[in-house]
Enzyme design. Structure first.
Site, PDB file in Angstrom:
ATOM      1  N   GLU A   1      -9.015  15.476  -1.477  1.00  0.00           N
ATOM      2  CA  GLU A   1      -8.559  15.505  -0.087  1.00  0.00           C
ATOM      3  C   GLU A   1      -7.178  16.141   0.023  1.00  0.00           C
ATOM      4  OE1 GLU A   1      -7.574  12.443   3.625  1.00  0.00           O
ATOM      5  OE2 GLU A   1      -8.727  11.731   1.900  1.00  0.00           O
ATOM      6  N   HIS A  13       0.858  -1.180   0.000  1.00  0.00           N
ATOM      7  CA  HIS A  13       0.000   0.000   0.000  1.00  0.00           C
ATOM      8  C   HIS A  13       0.893   1.228   0.000  1.00  0.00           C
ATOM      9  CE1 HIS A  13      -3.829   2.048   0.493  1.00  0.00           C
ATOM     10  NE2 HIS A  13      -3.262   2.838   1.398  1.00  0.00           N
ATOM     11  N   LYS A  41      -9.936  11.069  12.029  1.00  0.00           N
ATOM     12  CA  LYS A  41      -9.348   9.802  12.453  1.00  0.00           C
ATOM     13  C   LYS A  41      -9.263   9.836  13.973  1.00  0.00           C
ATOM     14  CE  LYS A  41      -6.363   9.897   8.359  1.00  0.00           C
ATOM     15  NZ  LYS A  41      -4.996  10.215   7.892  1.00  0.00           N
ATOM     16  N   LYS A  85     -11.010   5.706  -3.437  1.00  0.00           N
ATOM     17  CA  LYS A  85     -10.140   6.868  -3.287  1.00  0.00           C
ATOM     18  C   LYS A  85      -8.750   6.521  -3.762  1.00  0.00           C
ATOM     19  CE  LYS A  85      -8.280   8.513   0.552  1.00  0.00           C
ATOM     20  NZ  LYS A  85      -8.151   9.099   1.907  1.00  0.00           N
ATOM     21  N   LYS A 117      -4.675   7.574  -4.370  1.00  0.00           N
ATOM     22  CA  LYS A 117      -3.589   8.402  -3.878  1.00  0.00           C
ATOM     23  C   LYS A 117      -2.926   9.140  -5.033  1.00  0.00           C
ATOM     24  CE  LYS A 117      -3.758   7.312   0.516  1.00  0.00           C
ATOM     25  NZ  LYS A 117      -3.994   8.314   1.569  1.00  0.00           N
ATOM     26  N   ASP A 167      -6.753  11.657  -2.956  1.00  0.00           N
ATOM     27  CA  ASP A 167      -6.048  12.184  -1.786  1.00  0.00           C
ATOM     28  C   ASP A 167      -4.624  12.535  -2.216  1.00  0.00           C
ATOM     29  OD1 ASP A 167      -4.943  12.802   0.639  1.00  0.00           O
ATOM     30  OD2 ASP A 167      -5.175  10.812   1.520  1.00  0.00           O
ATOM     31  N   ASP A 203      -7.678  16.985   5.991  1.00  0.00           N
ATOM     32  CA  ASP A 203      -7.132  15.876   6.777  1.00  0.00           C
ATOM     33  C   ASP A 203      -5.924  16.349   7.575  1.00  0.00           C
ATOM     34  OD1 ASP A 203      -6.470  13.464   7.905  1.00  0.00           O
ATOM     35  OD2 ASP A 203      -5.801  12.522   6.054  1.00  0.00           O
ATOM     36  N   GLU A 233     -13.567   5.369   5.487  1.00  0.00           N
ATOM     37  CA  GLU A 233     -12.543   4.548   4.832  1.00  0.00           C
ATOM     38  C   GLU A 233     -12.043   3.483   5.801  1.00  0.00           C
ATOM     39  OE1 GLU A 233      -9.364   6.895   2.960  1.00  0.00           O
ATOM     40  OE2 GLU A 233     -10.754   8.572   3.153  1.00  0.00           O
TER      41      GLU A 233
END
Length: 373
Positions: free
Chosen positions: A224, A22, A273, A167, A169, A198, A249, A327
């Site tokens: 984002e 990831h 978060k 979403k 990256k 994002d 964020d 998420e």
């Protein structure tokens, strides 16, 4: 009700393997480092919380190693001998000893809530005021791979009925090439799934104002954090310029941050978060500020294991303002199941477990298997 005095605080570090690598804008990982914090009462009840960051200290300055040191050396002495239900006073006294370190504090705060709720034989969401919902939609996060790879993974999730929004990256490639990649994905998924991006705070003002309108025209439904977290005025300018929502964020970690975002209209969505905000109660405060300002909250992720995911789920289900999905896919990305009974994902949503505390039970064999020496 059993004796509520805290008699022990313990920590353990694990490295949980992932199903696939990831990648974020700056780093990548094949396993997720996790800190578990266990708070035990004199009555024999144990609560657990999780300290975890998305890919390491690049995001907020903390790592699982720093969290463990902070908890063991500075936080545990504040807790031992005190009542587990005295959370406000405990956190106040912890903050007198430890500034910042919100990820470490979140792990402790969640463990306190889990232990207290188990002492009362109620779920954690009861301590947060009760339920606004019993499940939350889950967006699947895709990495920075090529459009072909990303599209294949997204279509597989759609065909299986697992997720309905994705979403991607951005920020690791040349902006023009990155935008072309996202536009190709958005075109392929148009009409069948939502596409969000994002940028992980990697672009500057001019890059954002140059390229983000193209993403909006291509059908991307949300942007984002395009710019660094400290550049809140720039974020507000970008938000005003775009016809689609911008989500904060890196800009948003505390209730005071939420108030600044609301005053400046710097974002249309708040990414909360529980890990980065210091725990459940601060997260509830942020969501309430957003709701009062007409700004919805999104249940964001630090790639938590099932422990942190369950904590975030209790928050998301208890806070009325969490109306922009989540998420909370962390456990699905992990190659090993850490719970005796897995969390329940179905029809694109994560469903609240039943039972006291967080409603989960860690598998001791898995803890032994992935625990660091």
């Amino acid at each position: 009700m059993s004796d509520l005095r805290i008699d022990r605080v313990e920590t353990v570090l694990l490295d949980i393997p992932l199903r696939r690598p990831h990648r974020f804008a700056r780093v990548g990982m094949e396993a997720q480092p996790v800190l578990y914090v266990f708070v035990r009462t004199a009555g024999g009840v144990t609560g657990v919380g999780e300290g975890v960051v998305p890919g390491g200290p690049w995001w907020g300055g903390e790592s699982v190693e720093t969290m463990q040191l902070i908890v063991e050396r500075y936080v545990a002495p504040v807790l031992v001998g005190r009542r587990v239900d005295d959370i406000h006073a405990l956190l106040r006294d912890v903050t007198d000893v430890v500034g910042a370190n919100l990820f470490a504090k979140a792990a402790v705060e969640v463990a306190l809530h889990d232990a207290w709720a188990r002492c009362l034989d109620v779920p954690v969401h009861t301590l947060l005021g009760g339920l606004a919902r019993t499940s939350i939609p889950v967006t699947w996060a895709l990495g920075i791979e090529s459009a072909t790879v990303v599209i294949e993974e997204a279509l597989g999730k759609l065909d299986a009925g697992l997720h309905h929004s994705f979403k991607l990256k951005m920020g690791a490639q040349d902006p023009a090439a990155d935008v072309a990649r996202i536009c190709a994905v958005a075109e392929k998924l148009s009409g069948v799934a939502g596409v969000r991006v994002d940028i992980n705070a990697r672009w500057d003002r001019l890059t954002s104002l140059t390229h983000l309108p193209t993403l909006a025209e291509a059908g991307v439904e949300m942007i984002e954090q395009p710019v660094p977290g400290t550049e809140i005025e720039t974020l507000a300018e970008i938000n005003a310029a775009l016809p689609i929502p911008v989500m904060a964020d890196e800009t948003l970690r505390t209730p005071s941050d939420a108030l600044r975002v609301a005053r400046l209209r710097a974002a249309d969505i708040l990414a909360v978060k529980t890990t980065k905000c210091g725990g459940l109660r601060a997260s509830m405060e942020i969501a309430a500020i957003g709701a009062a300002a007409g700004i919805p909250t999104h249940g964001a992720t630090s790639i938590e294991s099932p422990v942190g995911t369950a904590a975030s789920l209790h928050f998301a289900c208890a806070a009325p303002g969490v109306t922009w999905g989540s998420e909370l896919f962390g456990p699905l990305l992990m190659a090993e199941e850490m719970l005796v009974e897995p969390l329940h994902y179905a029809d694109g949503e994560l469903h609240l477990p039943e039972g006291p505390g967080l409603g989960i039970e860690l598998d001791p064999d898995k803890i032994r298997a992935f625990r660091r020496d």
